[in-house]
Design a protein around this motif. Structure first.
Motif, PDB file in Angstrom:
ATOM      1  N   ALA A   1       0.853  -1.186   0.000  1.00 16.17           N
ATOM      2  CA  ALA A   1       0.000   0.000   0.000  1.00 16.17           C
ATOM      3  C   ALA A   1       0.888   1.233   0.000  1.00 16.17           C
ATOM      4  O   ALA A   1       1.699   1.425   0.909  1.00 16.17           O
ATOM      5  CB  ALA A   1      -0.912   0.001   1.212  1.00 16.17           C
TER       6      ALA A   1
ATOM      7  N   VAL B   1      -1.349  -1.143   6.606  1.00 15.54           N
ATOM      8  CA  VAL B   1      -2.673  -1.750   6.546  1.00 15.54           C
ATOM      9  C   VAL B   1      -2.588  -3.127   7.199  1.00 15.54           C
ATOM     10  O   VAL B   1      -1.772  -3.961   6.788  1.00 15.54           O
ATOM     11  CB  VAL B   1      -3.173  -1.905   5.092  1.00 15.54           C
ATOM     12  CG1 VAL B   1      -4.604  -2.420   5.080  1.00 15.54           C
ATOM     13  CG2 VAL B   1      -3.067  -0.590   4.340  1.00 15.54           C
TER      14      VAL B   1
ATOM     15  N   VAL C   1      -3.728  -6.833   0.686  1.00 10.73           N
ATOM     16  CA  VAL C   1      -4.213  -5.454   0.584  1.00 10.73           C
ATOM     17  C   VAL C   1      -4.959  -5.274  -0.726  1.00 10.73           C
ATOM     18  O   VAL C   1      -4.417  -5.508  -1.808  1.00 10.73           O
ATOM     19  CB  VAL C   1      -3.054  -4.439   0.651  1.00 10.73           C
ATOM     20  CG1 VAL C   1      -3.585  -3.017   0.488  1.00 10.73           C
ATOM     21  CG2 VAL C   1      -2.296  -4.573   1.962  1.00 10.73           C
TER      22      VAL C   1
ATOM     23  N   GLN D   1      -6.506  -2.542  -3.021  1.00 13.33           N
ATOM     24  CA  GLN D   1      -6.513  -1.096  -3.246  1.00 13.33           C
ATOM     25  C   GLN D   1      -7.772  -0.707  -4.003  1.00 13.33           C
ATOM     26  O   GLN D   1      -8.075  -1.262  -5.052  1.00 13.33           O
ATOM     27  CB  GLN D   1      -5.280  -0.663  -4.035  1.00 13.33           C
ATOM     28  CG  GLN D   1      -5.244   0.834  -4.318  1.00 13.33           C
ATOM     29  CD  GLN D   1      -3.928   1.285  -4.927  1.00 13.33           C
ATOM     30  OE1 GLN D   1      -2.863   0.806  -4.547  1.00 13.33           O
ATOM     31  NE2 GLN D   1      -4.004   2.215  -5.877  1.00 13.33           N
TER      32      GLN D   1
ATOM     33  N   ASP E   1      -9.716   6.489  11.097  1.00  8.05           N
ATOM     34  CA  ASP E   1      -8.762   6.004  10.100  1.00  8.05           C
ATOM     35  C   ASP E   1      -7.558   5.396  10.822  1.00  8.05           C
ATOM     36  O   ASP E   1      -6.849   6.110  11.531  1.00  8.05           O
ATOM     37  CB  ASP E   1      -8.316   7.159   9.208  1.00  8.05           C
ATOM     38  CG  ASP E   1      -7.429   6.708   8.066  1.00  8.05           C
ATOM     39  OD1 ASP E   1      -7.484   5.509   7.720  1.00  8.05           O
ATOM     40  OD2 ASP E   1      -6.698   7.544   7.517  1.00  8.05           O
ATOM     41  N   PRO E   2      -7.345   4.083  10.688  1.00  6.43           N
ATOM     42  CA  PRO E   2      -8.114   3.162   9.857  1.00  6.43           C
ATOM     43  C   PRO E   2      -9.472   2.816  10.471  1.00  6.43           C
ATOM     44  O   PRO E   2      -9.652   2.907  11.685  1.00  6.43           O
ATOM     45  CB  PRO E   2      -7.220   1.922   9.794  1.00  6.43           C
ATOM     46  CG  PRO E   2      -6.453   1.954  11.087  1.00  6.43           C
ATOM     47  CD  PRO E   2      -6.197   3.410  11.360  1.00  6.43           C
TER      48      PRO E   2
ATOM     49  N   GLU F   1      -9.474  -4.092   8.134  1.00  6.30           N
ATOM     50  CA  GLU F   1      -9.659  -2.655   8.317  1.00  6.30           C
ATOM     51  C   GLU F   1      -9.621  -1.961   6.957  1.00  6.30           C
ATOM     52  O   GLU F   1      -9.247  -2.564   5.944  1.00  6.30           O
ATOM     53  CB  GLU F   1      -8.575  -2.061   9.217  1.00  6.30           C
ATOM     54  CG  GLU F   1      -7.163  -2.153   8.651  1.00  6.30           C
ATOM     55  CD  GLU F   1      -6.108  -1.591   9.602  1.00  6.30           C
ATOM     56  OE1 GLU F   1      -6.405  -1.447  10.810  1.00  6.30           O
ATOM     57  OE2 GLU F   1      -4.994  -1.291   9.138  1.00  6.30           O
TER      58      GLU F   1
ATOM     59  N   ALA G   1      -8.026   1.529   5.364  1.00 10.32           N
ATOM     60  CA  ALA G   1      -7.146   2.685   5.576  1.00 10.32           C
ATOM     61  C   ALA G   1      -7.388   3.703   4.461  1.00 10.32           C
ATOM     62  O   ALA G   1      -7.264   3.372   3.275  1.00 10.32           O
ATOM     63  CB  ALA G   1      -5.683   2.239   5.590  1.00 10.32           C
TER      64      ALA G   1
ATOM     65  N   PHE H   1      -7.379   1.657   1.107  1.00 13.43           N
ATOM     66  CA  PHE H   1      -6.808   0.315   1.117  1.00 13.43           C
ATOM     67  C   PHE H   1      -7.605  -0.559   2.078  1.00 13.43           C
ATOM     68  O   PHE H   1      -7.802  -0.188   3.241  1.00 13.43           O
ATOM     69  CB  PHE H   1      -5.340   0.352   1.538  1.00 13.43           C
ATOM     70  CG  PHE H   1      -4.470   1.164   0.618  1.00 13.43           C
ATOM     71  CD1 PHE H   1      -4.022   0.637  -0.583  1.00 13.43           C
ATOM     72  CD2 PHE H   1      -4.117   2.468   0.943  1.00 13.43           C
ATOM     73  CE1 PHE H   1      -3.221   1.399  -1.443  1.00 13.43           C
ATOM     74  CE2 PHE H   1      -3.321   3.224   0.104  1.00 13.43           C
ATOM     75  CZ  PHE H   1      -2.870   2.683  -1.098  1.00 13.43           C
TER      76      PHE H   1
ATOM     77  N   GLY I   1      -7.639  -3.958   4.057  1.00 14.96           N
ATOM     78  CA  GLY I   1      -6.857  -5.095   4.521  1.00 14.96           C
ATOM     79  C   GLY I   1      -7.738  -6.326   4.580  1.00 14.96           C
ATOM     80  O   GLY I   1      -8.874  -6.276   5.066  1.00 14.96           O
TER      81      GLY I   1
END
Length: 217
Positions: free
Chosen positions: A124, A135, A140, A142, A163-164, A175, A177, A189, A191
């Motif tokens: 990320a 993240v 991840v 995106q 955030d996150p 989560e 982010a 992003f 996770g």
């Protein structure tokens, strides 16, 4: 956030009391909780735009499918162009759990329908600076939204956190982010516990970009 109610018509007063007692209301009450996302989306395939206002919360008492249906997605990148008049700002992000998958919803205020480029990445990195973004998770995903604008362009206040954003009862999503909006794109992003299949689609009224992420097989 809408709710559905299941209404059942009982027999007339002329029926026996035993029959009346068997016809009690079993509709249930919507289970509303902060951060919960749509319980059932229209039959939308990746890249489609659906209108209407689906529920953001599940309804107790909804019948479960007789047989599980295959998840309509895979782990390959998913791309869709923004509408010509798209100029939006992410106003809210929600996460939630559905049957067989987790859901992340990006609610967008402004005009038109954003496009997207959603794909798994090895690292990320913040757009513009290239700085790494932390993240949590084994993979991840995106999410790049296109056709976006700054709050002073759209008149919509941009989402400010937390955030996150942690998963809300999720099993795969760890989560979300938030990165930033830069030159017409907004990036976040997601996770995840693994590189599992996903699907992306748009909903209208209000405009939402929905990312469904399947459970691990």
């Amino acid at each position: 956030m809408s709710r559905r109610a299941v209404l059942r018509a009982c027999p007339s007063l002329l029926l026996a009391a035993a029959v009346l007692s068997a016809c009690g209301d079993g509709g249930g009450t919507p289970a509303a909780s902060p951060g919960t996302t749509p319980a059932s989306s229209p039959s939308a395939s990746a890249g489609s735009v659906a209108t209407g206002s689906p529920e953001d919360t599940p309804v107790e008492g909804d019948p479960a499918p007789a047989e599980p249906t295959p998840f309509p997605g895979d782990a390959r990148p998913d791309e869709q162009e923004a509408s010509a008049d798209s100029r939006g700002t992410v106003a809210e992000i929600r996460t939630g759990r559905q049957q067989g998958f987790d859901r992340v919803v990006f609610e967008v205020g402004g005009t038109g329908t954003p496009g997207w480029d959603v794909r798994y990445v090895d690292q990320a990195s913040s757009q513009g600076s290239g700085a790494p973004v932390e993240v949590a998770g084994e993979a991840v995903l995106q999410v790049t939204l296109t056709g976006m604008g700054y709050p002073y362009d759209t008149g919509v206040e941009e989402w400010s956190g937390p955030d996150p954003l942690p998963g809300s009862g999720t099993q795969v999503v760890t989560e979300v982010a938030w990165d930033a909006t830069f030159e017409g794109t907004s990036v976040a992003f997601v996770g995840t516990a693994a590189e599992v299949p996903f699907r992306v689609y748009a909903l209208a009224e209000p405009t939402r970009i929905v990312v469904d992420i399947a459970d691990r097989g």
